[in-house]
Enzyme design. Sequence first.
Site, PDB file in Angstrom:
ATOM      1  N   TYR A  75      32.687  46.725  52.529  1.00  0.00           N
ATOM      2  CA  TYR A  75      33.918  45.939  52.455  1.00  0.00           C
ATOM      3  C   TYR A  75      34.415  45.408  53.810  1.00  0.00           C
ATOM      4  O   TYR A  75      35.501  44.824  53.868  1.00  0.00           O
ATOM      5  CB  TYR A  75      35.025  46.805  51.841  1.00  0.00           C
ATOM      6  N   HIS A  89      39.547  51.262  42.519  1.00  0.00           N
ATOM      7  CA  HIS A  89      38.159  51.250  41.990  1.00  0.00           C
ATOM      8  C   HIS A  89      38.041  52.339  40.936  1.00  0.00           C
ATOM      9  O   HIS A  89      38.791  53.334  40.987  1.00  0.00           O
ATOM     10  CB  HIS A  89      37.174  51.527  43.133  1.00  0.00           C
ATOM     11  N   GLY A  90      37.099  52.202  40.028  1.00  0.00           N
ATOM     12  CA  GLY A  90      36.797  53.274  39.072  1.00  0.00           C
ATOM     13  C   GLY A  90      36.339  54.517  39.838  1.00  0.00           C
ATOM     14  O   GLY A  90      35.696  54.390  40.882  1.00  0.00           O
ATOM     15  N   ASP A  91      36.634  55.705  39.297  1.00  0.00           N
ATOM     16  CA  ASP A  91      36.307  56.912  40.078  1.00  0.00           C
ATOM     17  C   ASP A  91      34.812  57.241  40.062  1.00  0.00           C
ATOM     18  O   ASP A  91      34.383  58.248  40.625  1.00  0.00           O
ATOM     19  CB  ASP A  91      37.143  58.120  39.621  1.00  0.00           C
ATOM     20  N   THR A 122      36.172  54.154  32.671  1.00  0.00           N
ATOM     21  CA  THR A 122      36.263  54.035  31.211  1.00  0.00           C
ATOM     22  C   THR A 122      34.873  54.183  30.586  1.00  0.00           C
ATOM     23  O   THR A 122      34.021  53.312  30.773  1.00  0.00           O
ATOM     24  CB  THR A 122      36.852  52.650  30.828  1.00  0.00           C
ATOM     25  N   ASP A 204     -11.711  51.303  37.766  1.00  0.00           N
ATOM     26  CA  ASP A 204     -11.031  50.006  37.905  1.00  0.00           C
ATOM     27  C   ASP A 204     -12.070  48.887  37.963  1.00  0.00           C
ATOM     28  O   ASP A 204     -12.281  48.271  39.010  1.00  0.00           O
ATOM     29  CB  ASP A 204     -10.178  50.086  39.192  1.00  0.00           C
TER      30      ASP A 204
END
Length: 431
Positions: A75, A89-91, A122, A204
């Site tokens: 930031y 902010h969301g935790d 949430t 291979d």
Amino acid sequence: MKTVYTCFCTDVIHEGHLNIIHEAQKYGEVIVGVLSDPAVIRFNRFFTEDFEKRMEMVKNIKGVSRVVVQDEVMYDSVINELHPDYVIHGDNWTKEPLKAIRDNVASLIEPYGGQIIDVPYTFSESVQRIDRRVNEKLAMPEYRRGRLKKLIELRDIVKTIEVHDGLTGLIAEKTITEHDGEFDQFDAMWLSSLCDSTTKGKPDIELVDISSRLRTIDDVMEVTTKPMIFDGDTGGLLEHFVYTVRSLERLGVSAVIIEDKIGLKKNSLFGTEVEQTQDSIEHFSEKIRAGKKVQLTDDFMIIARIESLILEAGLEDALLRAKAYVEAGADGIMIHSRKKDPTEIFDFCDSFHKDFPEVPLVVVPTSFNTVTESELASHGVKIVIYANQLIRSAFPAMQSTAMDILKYHRAKEVDDRLLPIKDIITLIEEL
Ligand code: SPV
Ligand code: MG
């Protein structure tokens, strides 16, 4: 009036975001930063809506008074400019790896008396449903296929990791790190012929047929959203390659890399220790042209892999071939080497990049593994492929567990190095 800042990197606004705005309004004027595309893709899933649309969406949220661009995951620049009284902010950012962002914000705002507000995240059913829908959309062929080209534009270098089943797909999809404040994740997946064959206990040598390879692609695609680059070996017969291109494109694969060898293909890391034949420029160019002719979307890429350095045919031969393959329509060039010293790779990249600055260059630094991504990027490399490290780390771990169970006649002695039972039974989420 006090100011409250939050940053969104979402492309769907749901009740969780509205809750944050609602909480923020209690503290003052709400300013929302929208995270730029290059910053989003460092640690979040790819966006399904472009930046302008995301800005528009946030502007339309009731209660938002200003929207700004946040260019970096951290930031610093927005906070230096806006000096918000609060950052909300969301935790979920109190835990790793996002905690580094919260720490960054705290170090910026606390000196001037700013405060962080953590809002309970949430986790409602509707939020989870929306989250799953976005992932499902990202996994759809028409959304996934073109993402490699977008990443080539957005990233200094596209970081690609080997996958050979659903589980390695999940590792490619979900591994995110934070180191010294820098977030990172893999951008794309490499469906290696070596690892796909090895997983099946086969050499291979193009023995694992295309139906089986397509099945592996599907297993990986089922549980991931990231773009895939397919190791197409030699591409097989020209008459077969055109069908492969169609199948890959339909499945949502972003690119196929084919190598300019012919006859019995052996893994390149054998070099000249085994007999391997390089295709003629004319014939391989014809294969590229045939593939380009049948592809149906602009998204799909056919990348030509040059084996001149592997087969010790020299730099001039490699450069001559690169030019011819680009003229035949190749969307990118992969140059391979099995030398520990990256000098020949750098020499090729420098010359090629000077003549074709727009054509993406791909390298697989298995042998020359001391080079860093930024060194490669400075020589014009656009895609780096970590082609076999996952299987090479899994095999010795499994082998030593098997040996120790035999040695001790029980499994107790190996238990400490294993994933706990509670973690293995919850490793794969149920819908
Ligand atoms: C693979 O991963 O199968 C490759 C890369 O083709 S290499 O093994 O280095 O040839
Ligand atoms: Mg291969």
